[in-house]
Scaffold this motif. Structure first.
Motif, PDB file in Angstrom:
ATOM      1  N   VAL A  17     -41.365  23.539 -12.202  1.00 34.18           N
ATOM      2  CA  VAL A  17     -42.340  23.262 -11.165  1.00 34.18           C
ATOM      3  C   VAL A  17     -41.762  23.683  -9.814  1.00 34.18           C
ATOM      4  O   VAL A  17     -40.695  23.205  -9.415  1.00 34.18           O
ATOM      5  N   LYS A  18     -42.463  24.591  -9.140  1.00 36.31           N
ATOM      6  CA  LYS A  18     -41.999  25.097  -7.842  1.00 36.31           C
ATOM      7  C   LYS A  18     -41.898  23.957  -6.836  1.00 36.31           C
ATOM      8  O   LYS A  18     -42.760  23.085  -6.784  1.00 36.31           O
ATOM      9  N   GLY A  19     -40.827  23.976  -6.041  1.00 35.21           N
ATOM     10  CA  GLY A  19     -40.635  22.974  -5.001  1.00 35.21           C
ATOM     11  C   GLY A  19     -40.225  21.623  -5.541  1.00 35.21           C
ATOM     12  O   GLY A  19     -40.353  20.608  -4.864  1.00 35.21           O
ATOM     13  N   SER A  20     -39.759  21.587  -6.769  1.00 34.37           N
ATOM     14  CA  SER A  20     -39.398  20.321  -7.400  1.00 34.37           C
ATOM     15  C   SER A  20     -38.269  20.560  -8.398  1.00 34.37           C
ATOM     16  O   SER A  20     -38.057  21.679  -8.859  1.00 34.37           O
ATOM     17  N   THR A  21     -37.600  19.499  -8.764  1.00 32.78           N
ATOM     18  CA  THR A  21     -36.576  19.592  -9.808  1.00 32.78           C
ATOM     19  C   THR A  21     -37.188  19.348 -11.174  1.00 32.78           C
ATOM     20  O   THR A  21     -36.498  19.419 -12.184  1.00 32.78           O
ATOM     21  N   LEU A  22     -38.480  19.074 -11.204  1.00 26.60           N
ATOM     22  CA  LEU A  22     -39.189  18.786 -12.450  1.00 26.60           C
ATOM     23  C   LEU A  22     -39.298  20.037 -13.319  1.00 26.60           C
ATOM     24  O   LEU A  22     -39.605  21.124 -12.842  1.00 26.60           O
ATOM     25  N   SER A  23     -39.019  19.852 -14.588  1.00 24.83           N
ATOM     26  CA  SER A  23     -39.204  20.919 -15.569  1.00 24.83           C
ATOM     27  C   SER A  23     -40.101  20.359 -16.666  1.00 24.83           C
ATOM     28  O   SER A  23     -39.745  19.384 -17.325  1.00 24.83           O
ATOM     29  N   ALA A  24     -41.269  20.939 -16.815  1.00 23.70           N
ATOM     30  CA  ALA A  24     -42.225  20.484 -17.834  1.00 23.70           C
ATOM     31  C   ALA A  24     -41.902  21.209 -19.139  1.00 23.70           C
ATOM     32  O   ALA A  24     -42.008  22.431 -19.221  1.00 23.70           O
ATOM     33  N   LYS A  25     -41.483  20.462 -20.134  1.00 23.36           N
ATOM     34  CA  LYS A  25     -40.990  21.034 -21.389  1.00 23.36           C
ATOM     35  C   LYS A  25     -42.127  21.476 -22.312  1.00 23.36           C
ATOM     36  O   LYS A  25     -43.223  20.920 -22.299  1.00 23.36           O
ATOM     37  N   LEU A  26     -41.830  22.459 -23.130  1.00 23.13           N
ATOM     38  CA  LEU A  26     -42.721  22.909 -24.194  1.00 23.13           C
ATOM     39  C   LEU A  26     -43.154  21.704 -25.015  1.00 23.13           C
ATOM     40  O   LEU A  26     -42.334  20.869 -25.368  1.00 23.13           O
ATOM     41  N   GLY A  27     -44.434  21.577 -25.293  1.00 25.40           N
ATOM     42  CA  GLY A  27     -44.946  20.474 -26.100  1.00 25.40           C
ATOM     43  C   GLY A  27     -45.322  19.240 -25.310  1.00 25.40           C
ATOM     44  O   GLY A  27     -45.831  18.266 -25.877  1.00 25.40           O
ATOM     45  N   THR A  28     -45.111  19.260 -23.988  1.00 26.25           N
ATOM     46  CA  THR A  28     -45.485  18.117 -23.153  1.00 26.25           C
ATOM     47  C   THR A  28     -46.999  17.925 -23.197  1.00 26.25           C
ATOM     48  O   THR A  28     -47.757  18.882 -23.045  1.00 26.25           O
ATOM     49  N   VAL A  29     -47.412  16.692 -23.404  1.00 28.30           N
ATOM     50  CA  VAL A  29     -48.834  16.358 -23.439  1.00 28.30           C
ATOM     51  C   VAL A  29     -49.266  15.944 -22.036  1.00 28.30           C
ATOM     52  O   VAL A  29     -48.613  15.110 -21.395  1.00 28.30           O
ATOM     53  N   VAL A  30     -50.344  16.548 -21.557  1.00 31.08           N
ATOM     54  CA  VAL A  30     -50.894  16.226 -20.243  1.00 31.08           C
ATOM     55  C   VAL A  30     -52.291  15.668 -20.472  1.00 31.08           C
ATOM     56  O   VAL A  30     -53.178  16.375 -20.953  1.00 31.08           O
ATOM     57  N   LYS A  31     -52.478  14.387 -20.117  1.00 35.91           N
ATOM     58  CA  LYS A  31     -53.760  13.720 -20.343  1.00 35.91           C
ATOM     59  C   LYS A  31     -54.591  13.704 -19.067  1.00 35.91           C
ATOM     60  O   LYS A  31     -54.065  13.779 -17.967  1.00 35.91           O
ATOM     61  N   ASN A  32     -55.882  13.592 -19.260  1.00 31.17           N
ATOM     62  CA  ASN A  32     -56.836  13.435 -18.152  1.00 31.17           C
ATOM     63  C   ASN A  32     -56.702  14.525 -17.084  1.00 31.17           C
ATOM     64  O   ASN A  32     -56.566  14.245 -15.899  1.00 31.17           O
ATOM     65  N   ILE A  33     -56.763  15.757 -17.534  1.00 26.71           N
ATOM     66  CA  ILE A  33     -56.651  16.879 -16.600  1.00 26.71           C
ATOM     67  C   ILE A  33     -57.879  16.942 -15.688  1.00 26.71           C
ATOM     68  O   ILE A  33     -58.925  16.365 -16.003  1.00 26.71           O
ATOM     69  N   ARG A  34     -57.727  17.634 -14.580  1.00 31.15           N
ATOM     70  CA  ARG A  34     -58.849  17.932 -13.692  1.00 31.15           C
ATOM     71  C   ARG A  34     -58.897  19.439 -13.521  1.00 31.15           C
ATOM     72  O   ARG A  34     -57.868  20.087 -13.319  1.00 31.15           O
ATOM     73  N   LEU A  35     -60.083  19.991 -13.601  1.00 34.44           N
ATOM     74  CA  LEU A  35     -60.256  21.431 -13.427  1.00 34.44           C
ATOM     75  C   LEU A  35     -60.220  21.774 -11.944  1.00 34.44           C
ATOM     76  O   LEU A  35     -60.807  21.071 -11.129  1.00 34.44           O
ATOM     77  N   VAL A  36     -59.527  22.839 -11.586  1.00 33.47           N
ATOM     78  CA  VAL A  36     -59.517  23.323 -10.207  1.00 33.47           C
ATOM     79  C   VAL A  36     -60.843  24.062 -10.010  1.00 33.47           C
ATOM     80  O   VAL A  36     -61.108  25.061 -10.680  1.00 33.47           O
TER      81      VAL A  36
END
Length: 192
Positions: free
Chosen positions: A147-166
């Motif tokens: 993730v740009k501007g962050s130390t966060l790394s979203a790993k393969l297989g991560t589940v993201v719930k309740n998305i919002r469409l841009v």
């Protein structure tokens, strides 16, 4: 008498564009926002979804425009003209457009939204498998993302719930990972 009752009577309880008679509602033709008998039509849900670009155009559904475009009511004429323009690559729609005459005032109304300048293609948010995405869906990352501007790394297989469409970019969604809201490209996820 309510506007809906007047439209039901005017349309004989059927869609004023395609003649279907189920799941009907009042639609106020843009750019008007005040619902009057002159600015509204009675349409089925299929027509409404395609008019509002919530679904892809199905040209065969619109074949009845060949008859409904001759309506005496300007609101119906405006929608017929706009939809025929969106399908102008279809020979039958182009032929109907060549025949359809709108008076100057009605033509001006029809052109006000600029919808006639676009083709009938509607783009939706889709995952890597071309499955349509909706707000509040659950998705799975198919690639590890830094993730740009962050130390966060979203790993393969991560589940993201309740998305919002841009809203203005079909290639992006927003979702929360580790409590942080991030923008994710749709090409890096699949519907979960």
């Amino acid at each position: 008498m309510s506007i809906e009752k007047q439209l039901i009577e005017r349309s004989n309880s059927s869609c004023e564009l395609c003649s279907h008679n189920n799941n009907l509602s009042v639609y106020t033709v843009p750019p008007h926002d005040q619902q009057t008998i002159e600015t509204s039509v009675y349409v089925c849900q299929t027509c409404l979804d395609q008019i509002e670009k919530k679904e892809q155009l199905n040209a065969s559904h619109w074949r009845p425009l060949s008859e409904s475009m001759w309506s005496a009511f300007p609101a119906v004429q405006v929608l017929a003209w706009r939809m025929l323009n969106r399908m102008r690559q279809e020979a039958w729609a182009a032929d109907n457009l060549d025949m359809l005459y709108l008076d100057d005032e009605t033509l001006s109304w029809a052109k006000k939204t600029g919808d006639h300048e676009q083709d009938g293609t509607v783009e939706f948010h889709q995952d890597v498998n071309n499955t349509r995405l909706y707000d509040w869906d659950t998705v799975v990352l198919i690639k590890t993302l830094d993730v740009k501007g962050s130390t966060l790394s979203a790993k393969l297989g991560t589940v993201v719930k309740n998305i919002r469409l841009v809203a203005d970019n079909v290639a992006q969604i927003e979702g929360k990972i580790d409590g942080q809201t991030i923008v994710i490209l749709t090409k890096y996820l699949r519907k979960g």
